[in-house]
Design an enzyme around this catalytic site. Structure first.
Site, mmCIF file in Angstrom:
data_model
loop_
_atom_site.group_PDB
_atom_site.id
_atom_site.type_symbol
_atom_site.label_atom_id
_atom_site.label_comp_id
_atom_site.label_asym_id
_atom_site.label_seq_id
_atom_site.Cartn_x
_atom_site.Cartn_y
_atom_site.Cartn_z
ATOM 1 N N GLU A 176 51.932 84.478 2.580
ATOM 2 C CA GLU A 176 52.560 85.524 3.389
ATOM 3 C C GLU A 176 51.970 85.522 4.801
ATOM 4 O O GLU A 176 52.694 85.698 5.789
ATOM 5 C CB GLU A 176 52.370 86.886 2.735
ATOM 6 C CG GLU A 176 53.224 87.089 1.493
ATOM 7 C CD GLU A 176 53.033 88.446 0.857
ATOM 8 O OE1 GLU A 176 53.991 88.946 0.240
ATOM 9 O OE2 GLU A 176 51.923 89.014 0.971
ATOM 10 N N ASP A 184 54.935 89.448 4.904
ATOM 11 C CA ASP A 184 55.662 90.083 3.804
ATOM 12 C C ASP A 184 57.006 90.609 4.297
ATOM 13 O O ASP A 184 58.040 90.414 3.654
ATOM 14 C CB ASP A 184 54.808 91.210 3.217
ATOM 15 C CG ASP A 184 55.541 92.002 2.152
ATOM 16 O OD1 ASP A 184 55.737 91.477 1.042
ATOM 17 O OD2 ASP A 184 55.933 93.153 2.422
#
EC number: 3.1.26.3
Length: 230
Positions: free
Chosen positions: A123, A51
């Site tokens: 992610e 992320d």
């Protein structure tokens, strides 16, 4: 795992040297796998890293692509490009769901198509590429899939929550009030129901895998109601 690496490398155009980090990136928490030190192995830690890496690379990409834009406009573009739905769409584009390792229960409940699972696993994959191949490798992967999305956004997007807030301010009304109605589902795959209320309109609710997305959806729904009555 070598076969999986060979297969997924053709999809993502990157071949891992560390098979273990690839396996970790693709392992859903439902598997409840543990390593030799009895630590849970799943994509959650790599998701956290990925992320941050995605946000950084997209920020630099936008900074270079739009040299004339101010911070606010760049921030709006980035928000749109790194939101859960965009990440999940990229994951669907590369058919990442086919590679996620999960238990039978999660699979039978549509886990390989679940948008939150797709977002989280992509992610994690980004985090794994960063660990395995460094910044240059992960930049190539992200830019390959996100640059075209950035080019498709002609103007900085306005998210529904911001649009709704600006509408209430223009009409001299109290700001929208968001409320968590309920949370359902397991801890690794929750579903949030959020309601939004503004003066003179009935309360509207929406569900999503995160509170942030649910708020945006609720704001979008009430904006549609406003358009129909004005």
């Amino acid at each position: 795992m070598r076969v999986l690496n060979d297969t997924i490398s053709k999809v993502i155009n990157y071949k891992f040297t560390d098979y273990a980090i690839l396996e970790e990136a693709l392992t859903h928490p439902s598997v409840n796998k543990r390593n030799s030190e009895d630590q849970v192995v799943s994509y959650e830690r790599l998701e956290f890293l990925g992320d941050s890496v995605l946000n950084m690379v997209v920020s630099v990409m936008l900074f270079k692509m739009f040299p004339e834009e101010k911070e606010g406009a760049l921030a709006k573009r980035k928000t749109d490009l790194v939101c859960g739905s965009t990440i999940a769409n990229v994951a669907k584009e590369i058919e990442l769901g086919n590679f996620i390792i999960m238990n039978n229960s999660e699979r039978c409940n549509g886990g390989k198509c679940n948008l939150k699972n797709l977002e989280n696993s992509l992610e994690a994959l980004i985090g794994a590429i960063y660990i395995d191949g460094g910044l240059e490798s992960v930049e190539k992967f992200i830019i390959r899939h996100w640059e075209k999305l950035a080019k498709d956004i002609l103007d900085p997007p306005q998210d529904p929550k911001t649009s709704l807030q600006e509408w209430t301010q223009r009409n001299k009304l109290p700001l929208p009030k968001y409320e968590l109605v309920k949370q359902t589902g397991p801890a690794h795959n929750p579903e949030f129901t959020i309601s939004v209320c503004i003066e003179s309109y009935d309360k509207v609710s929406a569900c999503a895998p995160s509170k942030k997305i649910a708020e945006q959806k609720a704001a979008e729904l009430i904006l549609e109601k406003i358009k129909k009555t004005t």
